[in-house]
Structures are given as C-alpha cells and as structure tokens.
Design a protein around this motif. Structure first.
Motif, mmCIF file in Angstrom:
data_model
loop_
_atom_site.group_PDB
_atom_site.id
_atom_site.type_symbol
_atom_site.label_atom_id
_atom_site.label_comp_id
_atom_site.label_asym_id
_atom_site.label_seq_id
_atom_site.Cartn_x
_atom_site.Cartn_y
_atom_site.Cartn_z
ATOM 1 N N LEU A 169 -66.126 -52.984 47.978
ATOM 2 C CA LEU A 169 -65.561 -52.726 49.301
ATOM 3 C C LEU A 169 -64.063 -53.004 49.319
ATOM 4 O O LEU A 169 -63.284 -52.236 49.918
ATOM 5 C CB LEU A 169 -66.274 -53.605 50.335
ATOM 6 N N ALA A 170 -63.652 -54.071 48.634
ATOM 7 C CA ALA A 170 -62.226 -54.418 48.585
ATOM 8 C C ALA A 170 -61.427 -53.359 47.835
ATOM 9 O O ALA A 170 -60.311 -53.007 48.247
ATOM 10 C CB ALA A 170 -62.049 -55.786 47.924
ATOM 11 N N VAL A 171 -61.970 -52.833 46.736
ATOM 12 C CA VAL A 171 -61.271 -51.807 45.962
ATOM 13 C C VAL A 171 -61.192 -50.495 46.736
ATOM 14 O O VAL A 171 -60.145 -49.844 46.781
ATOM 15 C CB VAL A 171 -61.968 -51.598 44.602
ATOM 16 N N PRO A 214 -56.531 -47.708 48.212
ATOM 17 C CA PRO A 214 -55.915 -46.608 48.987
ATOM 18 C C PRO A 214 -54.903 -47.106 50.016
ATOM 19 O O PRO A 214 -53.881 -46.436 50.241
ATOM 20 C CB PRO A 214 -57.127 -45.959 49.674
ATOM 21 N N ALA A 215 -55.167 -48.257 50.626
ATOM 22 C CA ALA A 215 -54.215 -48.793 51.603
ATOM 23 C C ALA A 215 -52.887 -49.128 50.935
ATOM 24 O O ALA A 215 -51.806 -48.858 51.492
ATOM 25 C CB ALA A 215 -54.797 -50.029 52.276
ATOM 26 N N GLY A 216 -52.938 -49.692 49.737
ATOM 27 C CA GLY A 216 -51.714 -49.999 49.006
ATOM 28 C C GLY A 216 -50.942 -48.756 48.613
ATOM 29 O O GLY A 216 -49.706 -48.726 48.668
ATOM 30 N N ILE A 217 -51.670 -47.707 48.211
ATOM 31 C CA ILE A 217 -51.020 -46.445 47.845
ATOM 32 C C ILE A 217 -50.336 -45.817 49.059
ATOM 33 O O ILE A 217 -49.190 -45.349 48.977
ATOM 34 C CB ILE A 217 -52.049 -45.471 47.243
ATOM 35 N N ILE A 218 -51.040 -45.816 50.190
ATOM 36 C CA ILE A 218 -50.460 -45.248 51.409
ATOM 37 C C ILE A 218 -49.223 -46.037 51.832
ATOM 38 O O ILE A 218 -48.208 -45.452 52.233
ATOM 39 C CB ILE A 218 -51.507 -45.250 52.538
ATOM 40 N N ALA A 219 -49.290 -47.367 51.732
ATOM 41 C CA ALA A 219 -48.140 -48.196 52.109
ATOM 42 C C ALA A 219 -46.942 -47.912 51.213
ATOM 43 O O ALA A 219 -45.792 -47.901 51.673
ATOM 44 C CB ALA A 219 -48.525 -49.670 52.031
ATOM 45 N N GLU A 269 -55.338 -58.624 48.943
ATOM 46 C CA GLU A 269 -54.602 -58.860 47.696
ATOM 47 C C GLU A 269 -54.423 -57.575 46.913
ATOM 48 O O GLU A 269 -53.338 -57.296 46.374
ATOM 49 C CB GLU A 269 -55.349 -59.893 46.853
ATOM 50 N N PHE A 270 -55.458 -56.745 46.850
ATOM 51 C CA PHE A 270 -55.361 -55.473 46.132
ATOM 52 C C PHE A 270 -54.330 -54.557 46.778
ATOM 53 O O PHE A 270 -53.564 -53.873 46.085
ATOM 54 C CB PHE A 270 -56.724 -54.777 46.101
ATOM 55 N N ALA A 271 -54.313 -54.527 48.104
ATOM 56 C CA ALA A 271 -53.350 -53.682 48.811
ATOM 57 C C ALA A 271 -51.927 -54.118 48.504
ATOM 58 O O ALA A 271 -51.046 -53.283 48.265
ATOM 59 C CB ALA A 271 -53.612 -53.733 50.319
#
Length: 318
Positions: free
Chosen positions: A108-110, A115-120, A195-197
């Motif tokens: 769920l975290a991945v 994707p949230a990190g990529i969009i940011a 953290e992943f984001a």
C-alpha cells in the motif's frame, strides 16, 4: 562480492549478541515473579518458591544468561510458561500473520507513496507539490497508535463499515479477511508511504537535472516516456534500501498496530507475554524479529549491488 557477503554475515553475530544482552536484562526488570503469575493468586509461598527453582529463576543472573545464550546457539527456544507450548510453535503460528500485515502495508505504501513522489517531482514548487510534501511530513510525524485509534473511531464506531479488531480466515471468507486487514494496513503504511514519497521526489529531482534526461527531452521524446523509462529507472535505486529498512521497521511497528486492532501476530504475542510475565517468550520472539531484521538488511545490500553494479562495498576503496 564474496568478501562483502562473508563480512556482512559475520557482522550479524555481534549484532544479535548485543540484542540478546539487552533483551535478557530488560525482561529481568519486569515487575512481578513469573512463577507467581503462572501459579495464580491462590498459590502458596512454598509452591511459588518450588516453581521458581524449577524455572531456574533462583540461579545467579550470570548463570541464567549463560544458559540463555546456550539455548540460542542450539536454537532451543524452550517452552512458554503461560501458553504451555513450545515457543517455536507460537512463533511459527503468529509470524505469517505479521508478514501478511507488513507486506500489505508495504504494498500500500509503494502503490501510493511512489506515484505521489513522482507527481511532486514533476510539479515541483506547485500547489500539488506543496500538498504532497505537507502530507509526507505529517505522515512521517504521525504516531501509529493515535492514527489506529482514529481509524477505529471513524470507520468502525461512527460509520460501522469496517471491523475494528480481529482477523478473519481467508479460506472461509476472503472478503472478510481483507475487510479486517484494511484498517491495520492503512495505519501501519502511513510512515513508509510518506517516506517513499519524500525519497522518490528528492531522487527524481536529482535525476531530472542530469544531461541524459535533458538530451532525451531535446529529442522530442514525451515527458511521460522520459520520466518512466529513463529517469525513474535510476531514481528508484535509493528506494531499494529504504524499502528494505522500512519493511524491517514494519515488523517492529506491528507491535503497536497488532495491539490496537487485536491482529494475532508477533506483536500481539509479545504484548500478551509481557502482561503474563512470560519473559522466555518475550526474549526469543524479539531475537527472532532481530534475526529477520538483519537478514532483510543483508538481502537489501545484495539487491542494491545487483541493481547498481557500480556500488563498491569495500570501505578501503571508498
């Protein structure tokens, strides 16, 4: 690579030894006599003393520690004082449930964090970037036990759409199994998700500044292809280490989550054993988790070398 593996495996021994020392002496600080707890309030002083002698609780602390290390070396986890069953059976019964919860939270975290990190990163310094960054900071700072209680109050008590506690049998009802799994997975996934984001955003921003990315854009390649085919491949490498560490942390964080949601895993087993003063279960369960923790870290180091062969693990060469 072979030297690295041999050196890292040897490093596991002192790490586990330190953990064994800490756990042994901390469990001896627990208030109450385990023999008295096992026999109950109606037990006489003579019965408690005799049972303490049988358990070896009257031996000098150094002798108890030596016996404890001897059992660990021979993989003799012994029997539980309160469950009246071999500890290894208790661990093997509960460990799969903890793995299910940890893996669900990690997936769920991945699925959300990456994707949230990529969009940011794509929308740097935009309103969307600020929103994702803010939620990432809040997610990292949010206590699991508080979030778990809030989720129970909202979805179980107020809305009544999801069960608050327990674990359903997957073979009997897969739907009920996932309904019980959803809330603890969300609570446990919040910190690694944030953290992943943050990691992906930072890594993507660094990669997008590279010359080969600029060259790909100058050739007229679409932004989506540049990001997902060229940039993400190199940006995801630092995420491997973080995923491994976060998965190890999820096994430890499951103690609080399993307690809140009464999920029958290793964490709930440790809490129940502490309440029952069953220090033998606490000691061996924590050692087992520590062994899994260091093993996962070793696997992550190996994968990091496989994904990025340029990484040099020899500290003498830098």
């Amino acid at each position: 690579m072979t030297r690295f593996l041999f050196r890292r495996i040897l490093q596991l021994i002192p790490t586990l030894f330190v953990v064994a020392i800490i756990v042994f002496f901390i469990t001896r600080l627990l208030p109450g006599n385990p023999a008295a707890v096992m026999l109950g309030p109606q037990a006489s002083v003579e019965d408690i003393e005799r049972y303490s002698e049988e358990l070896g609780l009257n031996d000098p602390i150094f002798v108890q520690f030596i016996n404890y290390l001897g059992d660990l070396i021979t993989f003799n986890f012994g029997n539980s004082l309160s469950y009246n069953a071999p500890i290894i059976d208790l661990i093997l019964e509960r460990f799969p449930n903890t793995i299910i919860l940890a893996m669900s939270a990690l997936i769920l975290a991945v699925l959300i964090g990456v994707p949230a990190g990529i969009i940011a990163a794509r929308k740097q310094n935009s309103f969307i970037d600020y929103i994702i960054t803010t939620f990432s900071l809040v997610g990292v700072s949010m206590p699991i036990f508080w979030l778990g209680v809030m989720l129970v109050l909202l979805f179980s008590v107020n809305l009544g759409v999801l069960p608050a506690t327990g674990m359903a049998n997957f073979m009997d009802s897969p739907v009920e199994f996932f309904r019980h799994l959803l809330l603890p997975s969300i609570a446990l996934s919040t910190i690694p998700m944030a953290e992943f984001a943050r990691i992906i955003r930072s890594s993507m921003l660094e990669v997008l500044k590279q010359d080969y990315v600029k060259a790909a854009k100058s050739k007229g390649i679409s932004e989506r292809v540049v990001i997902y085919k060229h940039a993400l491949k190199n940006a995801v490498t630092p995420l491997l280490t973080v995923i491994g560490l976060q998965f190890s942390n999820l096994l430890g964080g499951a103690v609080l989550t399993e307690t809140i949601f009464s999920w029958p895993g290793m964490g709930l087993l440790i809490v129940d054993a502490i309440e029952r003063r069953d220090f033998i279960v606490v000691q061996n369960t924590v050692i087992f988790i520590a062994l899994i923790y260091v093993t996962i870290n070793l696997i992550v180091d190996i994968l990091y070398k496989v994904v990025n062969p340029k990484v040099n693990f020899d500290s003498k060469k830098g």
